[in-house]
Each structure stands twice: as C-alpha cells, then as structure tokens.
Design a protein around this motif. Structure first.
Motif, PDB file in Angstrom:
ATOM      1  N   GLN A  31       0.824  -1.213   0.000  1.00 25.43           N
ATOM      2  CA  GLN A  31       0.000   0.000   0.000  1.00 25.43           C
ATOM      3  C   GLN A  31       0.860   1.266   0.000  1.00 25.43           C
ATOM      4  OE1 GLN A  31      -0.385  -2.602   1.997  1.00 25.43           O
ATOM      5  NE2 GLN A  31      -2.469  -3.353   1.689  1.00 25.43           N
ATOM      6  N   GLU A  32       2.078   1.178   0.576  1.00 24.48           N
ATOM      7  CA  GLU A  32       2.959   2.343   0.606  1.00 24.48           C
ATOM      8  C   GLU A  32       3.585   2.614  -0.764  1.00 24.48           C
ATOM      9  OE1 GLU A  32       4.597   2.685   5.093  1.00 24.48           O
ATOM     10  OE2 GLU A  32       5.207   0.864   4.023  1.00 24.48           O
ATOM     11  N   PHE A  33       3.538   1.628  -1.661  1.00 21.23           N
ATOM     12  CA  PHE A  33       3.953   1.845  -3.043  1.00 21.23           C
ATOM     13  C   PHE A  33       2.825   2.505  -3.832  1.00 21.23           C
ATOM     14  CE2 PHE A  33       7.193  -1.409  -2.192  1.00 21.23           C
ATOM     15  CZ  PHE A  33       8.279  -0.865  -2.857  1.00 21.23           C
ATOM     16  N   GLN A  34       1.593   2.142  -3.509  1.00 23.92           N
ATOM     17  CA  GLN A  34       0.437   2.558  -4.305  1.00 23.92           C
ATOM     18  C   GLN A  34      -0.217   3.848  -3.833  1.00 23.92           C
ATOM     19  OE1 GLN A  34      -2.088  -0.811  -3.672  1.00 23.92           O
ATOM     20  NE2 GLN A  34      -0.655  -2.243  -4.613  1.00 23.92           N
ATOM     21  N   LEU A  35      -0.189   4.110  -2.530  1.00 24.10           N
ATOM     22  CA  LEU A  35      -0.964   5.214  -1.962  1.00 24.10           C
ATOM     23  C   LEU A  35      -0.071   6.256  -1.309  1.00 24.10           C
ATOM     24  CD1 LEU A  35      -3.644   2.987  -0.184  1.00 24.10           C
ATOM     25  CD2 LEU A  35      -3.888   4.153  -2.398  1.00 24.10           C
ATOM     26  N   ARG A  36      -0.570   7.487  -1.278  1.00 21.04           N
ATOM     27  CA  ARG A  36       0.097   8.576  -0.554  1.00 21.04           C
ATOM     28  C   ARG A  36      -0.891   9.127   0.463  1.00 21.04           C
ATOM     29  NH1 ARG A  36       2.686  13.013  -3.803  1.00 21.04           N
ATOM     30  NH2 ARG A  36       4.288  12.963  -2.215  1.00 21.04           N
ATOM     31  N   GLU A  90      -1.049   8.215   8.424  1.00 20.52           N
ATOM     32  CA  GLU A  90      -2.449   7.896   8.184  1.00 20.52           C
ATOM     33  C   GLU A  90      -2.648   6.389   8.079  1.00 20.52           C
ATOM     34  OE1 GLU A  90      -3.788  10.188   4.796  1.00 20.52           O
ATOM     35  OE2 GLU A  90      -2.965  12.035   5.643  1.00 20.52           O
ATOM     36  N   VAL A  91      -3.856   5.971   8.403  1.00 20.49           N
ATOM     37  CA  VAL A  91      -4.224   4.569   8.299  1.00 20.49           C
ATOM     38  C   VAL A  91      -5.354   4.466   7.275  1.00 20.49           C
ATOM     39  CG1 VAL A  91      -5.168   2.562   9.529  1.00 20.49           C
ATOM     40  CG2 VAL A  91      -3.533   4.087  10.674  1.00 20.49           C
ATOM     41  N   VAL A  92      -5.200   3.492   6.371  1.00 24.31           N
ATOM     42  CA  VAL A  92      -6.171   3.293   5.300  1.00 24.31           C
ATOM     43  C   VAL A  92      -6.754   1.888   5.371  1.00 24.31           C
ATOM     44  CG1 VAL A  92      -5.044   4.965   3.755  1.00 24.31           C
ATOM     45  CG2 VAL A  92      -4.407   2.544   3.645  1.00 24.31           C
ATOM     46  N   SER A  93      -7.855   1.723   4.692  1.00 25.32           N
ATOM     47  CA  SER A  93      -8.462   0.404   4.552  1.00 25.32           C
ATOM     48  C   SER A  93      -7.578  -0.439   3.641  1.00 25.32           C
ATOM     49  CB  SER A  93      -9.863   0.537   3.946  1.00 25.32           C
ATOM     50  OG  SER A  93     -10.322  -0.716   3.479  1.00 25.32           O
ATOM     51  N   GLY A  97      -8.226   1.182   0.250  1.00 23.57           N
ATOM     52  CA  GLY A  97      -7.253   2.270   0.250  1.00 23.57           C
ATOM     53  C   GLY A  97      -7.823   3.568   0.786  1.00 23.57           C
ATOM     54  N   GLU A  98      -9.068   3.548   1.236  1.00 22.75           N
ATOM     55  CA  GLU A  98      -9.728   4.750   1.755  1.00 22.75           C
ATOM     56  C   GLU A  98      -9.124   5.164   3.097  1.00 22.75           C
ATOM     57  OE1 GLU A  98     -14.144   6.039   3.442  1.00 22.75           O
ATOM     58  OE2 GLU A  98     -13.867   4.079   2.511  1.00 22.75           O
ATOM     59  N   LEU A  99      -8.914   6.474   3.263  1.00 17.97           N
ATOM     60  CA  LEU A  99      -8.406   7.003   4.519  1.00 17.97           C
ATOM     61  C   LEU A  99      -9.411   6.721   5.631  1.00 17.97           C
ATOM     62  CD1 LEU A  99      -6.509   8.751   6.299  1.00 17.97           C
ATOM     63  CD2 LEU A  99      -7.798  10.748   5.495  1.00 17.97           C
ATOM     64  N   LEU A 100      -8.917   6.120   6.719  1.00 17.08           N
ATOM     65  CA  LEU A 100      -9.776   5.814   7.854  1.00 17.08           C
ATOM     66  C   LEU A 100      -9.550   6.778   9.015  1.00 17.08           C
ATOM     67  CD1 LEU A 100      -9.425   1.916   7.786  1.00 17.08           C
ATOM     68  CD2 LEU A 100     -11.320   3.308   6.892  1.00 17.08           C
ATOM     69  N   TYR A 101      -8.270   7.046   9.342  1.00 16.66           N
ATOM     70  CA  TYR A 101      -7.944   7.942  10.447  1.00 16.66           C
ATOM     71  C   TYR A 101      -6.452   8.228  10.456  1.00 16.66           C
ATOM     72  CZ  TYR A 101      -7.057   3.284  12.488  1.00 16.66           C
ATOM     73  OH  TYR A 101      -6.637   1.994  12.697  1.00 16.66           O
ATOM     74  N   THR A 102      -6.066   9.255  11.231  1.00 18.82           N
ATOM     75  CA  THR A 102      -4.646   9.511  11.442  1.00 18.82           C
ATOM     76  C   THR A 102      -4.217   8.665  12.629  1.00 18.82           C
ATOM     77  OG1 THR A 102      -5.058  11.410  12.869  1.00 18.82           O
ATOM     78  CG2 THR A 102      -4.781  11.841  10.512  1.00 18.82           C
ATOM     79  N   ILE A 109      -2.953  -1.275  15.311  1.00 25.93           N
ATOM     80  CA  ILE A 109      -3.600  -1.242  14.001  1.00 25.93           C
ATOM     81  C   ILE A 109      -4.398  -2.533  13.839  1.00 25.93           C
ATOM     82  CG2 ILE A 109      -3.253  -1.079  11.520  1.00 25.93           C
ATOM     83  CD1 ILE A 109      -0.562   0.289  12.191  1.00 25.93           C
ATOM     84  N   PRO A 110      -5.716  -2.416  13.755  1.00 33.72           N
ATOM     85  CA  PRO A 110      -6.537  -3.634  13.644  1.00 33.72           C
ATOM     86  C   PRO A 110      -6.407  -4.301  12.277  1.00 33.72           C
ATOM     87  CG  PRO A 110      -7.928  -1.668  13.659  1.00 33.72           C
ATOM     88  CD  PRO A 110      -6.514  -1.206  13.833  1.00 33.72           C
ATOM     89  N   PRO A 111      -6.782  -5.568  12.198  1.00 34.66           N
ATOM     90  CA  PRO A 111      -6.753  -6.275  10.904  1.00 34.66           C
ATOM     91  C   PRO A 111      -7.584  -5.514   9.870  1.00 34.66           C
ATOM     92  CG  PRO A 111      -7.208  -7.802  12.696  1.00 34.66           C
ATOM     93  CD  PRO A 111      -7.261  -6.423  13.283  1.00 34.66           C
ATOM     94  N   GLY A 112      -7.091  -5.511   8.653  1.00 30.49           N
ATOM     95  CA  GLY A 112      -7.795  -4.822   7.577  1.00 30.49           C
ATOM     96  C   GLY A 112      -7.438  -3.348   7.454  1.00 30.49           C
ATOM     97  N   HIS A 113      -6.610  -2.858   8.379  1.00 31.67           N
ATOM     98  CA  HIS A 113      -6.150  -1.480   8.334  1.00 31.67           C
ATOM     99  C   HIS A 113      -4.646  -1.481   8.072  1.00 31.67           C
ATOM    100  CE1 HIS A 113      -9.615   0.191  11.033  1.00 31.67           C
ATOM    101  NE2 HIS A 113     -10.043  -0.653  10.129  1.00 31.67           N
ATOM    102  N   VAL A 114      -4.151  -0.492   7.319  1.00 26.04           N
ATOM    103  CA  VAL A 114      -2.736  -0.420   6.979  1.00 26.04           C
ATOM    104  C   VAL A 114      -2.218   0.993   7.235  1.00 26.04           C
ATOM    105  CG1 VAL A 114      -1.030  -0.647   5.122  1.00 26.04           C
ATOM    106  CG2 VAL A 114      -2.987  -2.192   5.203  1.00 26.04           C
TER     107      VAL A 114
END
Length: 186
Positions: A31-36, A90-93, A97-102, A109-114
C-alpha cells in the motif's frame, strides 16, 4: 557527458548534505507503493508559510494542536532531488485504500487497516529510496517543536549523521520554521 557531470555533481552535493538516497532500511508495504497520505505536501514557499502558522498555534496556546501533536507526529523525509515532504501518519483500509484515520504513536492497528508510513510520502510508485526521514513533534513543557530522525526506514540507517538532520532543520529554518534537533543514534 556534460549533463551527466552536472547531475553527478548535484547528486554528490545532496549526498553530502542529506546523505545518500538509498532504499528503506525495513520492508515497504504494498500500500505504501500505491498510496500517498491525504495530508502529504512538499515544503516550499507556499506550504511553509501555512505550516509555520499552524505550528505557531501550539506555541500560542491552542490546546487542540498541543494535544494532537503530543501523540501525532508529523512525518517528513528528503527525496532524491533534495525536496522535503511532510504529512501525518495515516491509516487506510487494506481493501479499498480509503483514509480511515490519522495514527497516534503507539496505536494498535486492527486487521484490515494499513499504516502509511514514510515510504508513502514519496511520489514514485516503484522506487522508495530516500535520503533521510523522521518526525516533527511538539513538546508542550518546553513549548518547542523538535525534529528527529525517528524513522526505522530512513532515519536510523548506519550512514546517517546528526549533520544530515541539521541540514533538514536548516531547510525548514530557511522558511522561518525553527525546530530543535533531536538526533536518534542508529
């Protein structure tokens, strides 16, 4: 050959100032390659002025910014060209890849969050090399913003020196943002 010599000279100069541009010292998540991060910006004349005003709110006594930045450091790094990028972590789904929270320091970090860490600040989706990276954090007792090289991937690699961190602090200072230095030994 003339252009190559100029490019090499600039690269050598940046290597001396900020350290060589090398891959992350620890693995980079897909996800760190794909998202900012939604909050990522390059330090320049325009963003520095706004960032300076924002940081000054903590010093002026805005308790909201004091509370936030005691646990939410600002990530920063220097890319291959010598540009400084900054954002909050930031933490995304994982799925969308949707922003969930800072993310606050020490958060689970719960499962399913990155978590999008330092590598996600870089523009490239294939090369996640950087010169140096770390955090900016507010210390309310002394009313000081401190810049550190606290980054497991770009800040505490064996070649990094306090001089590299000082050079980054100087880059912020050129824009009127004064940061105390807090060097973490690799």
């Amino acid at each position: 050959m003339g252009i190559e010599a100029v490019t090499t000279s600039l690269s050598d100069k940046l290597d001396a100032i900020f350290g060589p541009c090398l891959p992350a010292g620890q693995p980079v998540k897909p996800q760190e390659f794909q998202l900012r991060p939604a909050s990522v910006q390059r330090l320049d004349v325009d963003t520095a002025s706004i960032l300076r005003q924002y940081l000054d709110t903590a010093k002026a006594g805005l308790l909201l910014s004091v509370a936030i930045h005691r646990v939410h450091p600002i990530l920063w790094l220097v890319d291959h060209a010598g540009d400084v990028w900054f954002a909050v972590e930031e933490v995304v789904s994982e799925e969308s890849g949707e922003l969930l929270y800072t993310m606050a320091r020490g958060s689970h970090i719960p499962p399913g969050h990155v978590k999008l860490g330092h590598p996600s600040l870089l523009i490239s989706t294939t090369n996640k090399s950087a010169r140096i990276g770390g955090e900016i954090k507010y210390f309310p007792a002394s009313q000081v913003w401190k810049i550190s090289n606290r980054s497991g991937r770009y800040g505490t690699r064996p070649h990094q020196t306090e001089a590299h961190l000082k050079a980054v602090a100087e880059r912020f200072s050129e824009h009127g943002i004064e940061l105390a230095i807090n060097f973490w030994t690799p």
